[in-house]
Design an enzyme around this catalytic site. Structure first.
Site, PDB file in Angstrom:
ATOM      1  N   HIS A 134      -5.881  -0.505 -10.387  1.00  0.00           N
ATOM      2  CA  HIS A 134      -5.244   0.744  -9.956  1.00  0.00           C
ATOM      3  C   HIS A 134      -5.574   1.020  -8.502  1.00  0.00           C
ATOM      4  CE1 HIS A 134      -8.154   4.025  -9.248  1.00  0.00           C
ATOM      5  NE2 HIS A 134      -8.953   3.388 -10.092  1.00  0.00           N
ATOM      6  N   CYS A 135      -4.661   1.716  -7.855  1.00  0.00           N
ATOM      7  CA  CYS A 135      -4.900   2.230  -6.502  1.00  0.00           C
ATOM      8  C   CYS A 135      -4.530   3.705  -6.529  1.00  0.00           C
ATOM      9  CB  CYS A 135      -4.092   1.439  -5.475  1.00  0.00           C
ATOM     10  SG  CYS A 135      -2.314   1.531  -5.721  1.00  0.00           S
TER      11      CYS A 135
END
Length: 567
Positions: free
Chosen positions: A528-529
């Site tokens: 995830h970012c």
């Protein structure tokens, strides 16, 4: 059309008489278009209230003082309609019965609100009126909850309601709005603009039913930030002269109460006339808007439409739909070959600076119907980020995983949401797939959009998912993935991770990932970012290294909004 029978006061040479019951969007669109197409027809509009053509979507904004002149809401009055279109408009007149065999209506004069009952010749008087073709456009009426004290709750449907509400607001300091649908949210915002302490009570666990929970949460947070209290998942059980009692025992001060718990088709006249009523409670019409009687037609909020995704009956009480149906019916009544289109329910409202829009089905509805789908969340800027004034929006696209058909879309943001939802609604109407969005040629300049428009970006993600280039994980699926032992890898910068992190995430910035692959724990990986873009790059790096990986759809931003929610 079949010539109408003659009566004692009419001859076969008389012009065709078309009577329209109900004005505003559907009725007046029918009447005005009819006159443009047929100068000879006699057109009569019957309206129960005192106003036949007004901007009903503007009513909350007059109450809130955004629209300051009451006259701005009145688009036409009977005299102007007679002068411009040659229409006979009868206000304060109610149709009490339809005689289908003789094609006559029984009319009754009703007293204007706020006046004493006059002589029988002015109020209460009845008469019969013949029609050759009858158009029903009664609209929808507010739902009224059967609770003690409900009579003090004010609805908002017409000008008379608006006048009562505006007068009450001037004397109030506290307000309770029952319902967090479009009208309830708009009224709450406008009452807050007037300086009232406003509380919204909604039986559902979220505001704005067309949105999914994580999208609605953005709106709820904005409302709370502007001082509107929300009691979600609760109901008003009693109204006293000064309070609203809730089902959990809470008692809210309420100088003013607004009833906005939804609307239902106003079909009383159609039912009494024996017209067919559908499974959703609206008048049944065919694709030319004809009812079960060959000389009676119906448009607007009172009729059942056809859902564009399923072909099943649907209720869509929107002004755009009513206006389109009115114009179409006028064409049909003058011999043109027209058929009504299925509906998507495309809608928008503004609340405290946010644009909130949707089209098609939401995830909750798809899940309840057992229909397979895939969801895509993005958080693009409204226009090029380097140009001043760019604002972040949240977009959600729902796609059929087998056909790539677009099933629905939602958007929330301060700017640019309206045109993105309109583009997607147009694509759905035209039969474009989700992947087709990637190749749409859309207007671009830095002040208005991006070279890769947010709609194009949705198409890129959809195409990656369709072709298997990427696999994603939804926010509500993350707890189960972590419970199953999957690794959560945060590929944002170290500073971002230190400031806000999903518990249990391992942080390796995407720009360092190739050199630090050996630090990624064994097992399937969820990356995830912030919004999903860097996560997509990291997922490709990990896939090339032979790792099983999924990208958290919408990134940290979607998760952070939705983490307190349940599906």
């Amino acid at each position: 059309m079949t010539p109408s029978p003659t009566t004692s006061t009419e001859t076969a040479s008389d012009p065709r008489h078309i009577v329209i019951v109900g004005g505003v969007a559907g009725g007046m669109s029918t009447a005005a278009r009819l006159r443009r197409l047929d100068e000879a027809a006699r057109i009569t509009v019957i309206e129960r209230s005192g106003h036949v053509s007004f901007a009903n979507c503007g009513l909350p904004y007059y109450v809130g003082g955004v629209i300051q002149q009451r006259e701005a809401l009145l688009l036409h009055i009977p005299e102007s309609l007679a002068a411009r279109f040659g229409l006979e408009v009868r206000v304060h007149t109610e149709v009490t019965a339809i005689d289908r065999d003789h094609r006559t209506l029984t009319l009754r004069r009703v007293a204007p609100e706020g006046t004493a009952t006059g002589a029988a010749t002015e109020t209460g008087a009845t008469e019969e009126l013949h029609y050759d073709e009858l158009v029903l456009s009664p609209g929808a009426r507010p739902r009224i909850l059967p609770i003690p004290g409900i009579k003090r709750a004010l609805p908002l449907r017409d000008i008379e309601d608006t006048d009562r509400l505006a007068a009450a607001v001037a004397q109030a300091r506290t307000a309770v709005v029952m319902g967090a649908g479009f009208i309830g949210v708009e009224v709450a915002e406008n009452l807050a603009h007037r300086g009232l302490d406003v509380t919204v009570v909604e039986f559902a666990p979220q505001v704005l039913a067309p949105l999914d929970a994580e999208m609605a949460q953005i709106v709820a947070d904005r409302m709370r930030d502007h001082g509107v209290a929300l009691h979600l998942g609760h109901a008003v059980t009693e109204l006293t002269a000064t309070e609203a009692a809730l089902d959990d025992g809470t008692r809210l001060p309420a100088d003013l109460v607004v009833a906005a718990v939804g609307v239902q088709p106003d079909t009383a006249l159609a039912r009494e006339a024996g017209l067919e009523i559908g499974p959703r409670g609206g008048i049944v019409v065919d694709d030319r808007l004809r009812t079960s009687d060959p000389h009676i037609w119906a448009v607007g909020d009172a009729v059942e439409k056809i859902d564009a995704l399923t072909g099943e009956p649907a209720l869509v009480p929107l002004a755009n739909t009513a206006n389109r149906q009115g114009r179409l019916l006028a064409d049909v009544l003058t011999g043109r070959e027209r058929t009504d289109r299925p509906v998507l329910g495309t809608s928008i409202l503004g609340v405290f600076g946010l644009q909130v829009a949707a089209t098609g089905w939401n995830e909750r509805r798809l899940r309840a119907a057992g229909r397979p789908y895939r969801a895509i969340h993005t958080h693009p800027a409204s226009h090029a980020g380097y140009h001043p004034g760019a604002a972040t929006m949240a977009l959600k696209l729902l796609v059929d995983p087998q056909t790539d058909a677009i099933l629905g879309a939602q958007g929330v943001g301060e700017d640019g949401v309206d045109k993105r939802i309109d583009v997607i609604a147009t694509a759905m109407a035209g039969g474009l797939t989700a992947s087709d969005l990637a190749d749409l040629e859309l207007a671009y300049a830095p002040a208005f959009g991006s070279a890769k428009d947010p709609v194009n970006m949705l198409g890129y993600v959809a195409d990656n998912l369709r072709t298997g280039q990427e696999r994603t994980l939804q926010w509500h699926e993350l707890p189960q993935a972590l419970s199953d032992g999957e690794v959560l890898l945060d590929v944002r910068s170290a500073g971002e991770h230190a400031a806000w992190a999903i518990p249990g995430a391992v942080n390796i910035p995407v720009d360092e990932l190739r050199e630090r692959l050996d630090e990624v724990p064994e097992g399937p990986v969820v990356v995830h970012c912030a919004v999903g873009v860097r996560g997509h790059i990291a997922a490709q790096v990990l896939q090339a290294a032979g790792r099983e990986v999924r990208n958290l759809d919408g990134g940290y931003r979607t998760w952070s909004v939705a983490r307190e929610l349940t599906v």
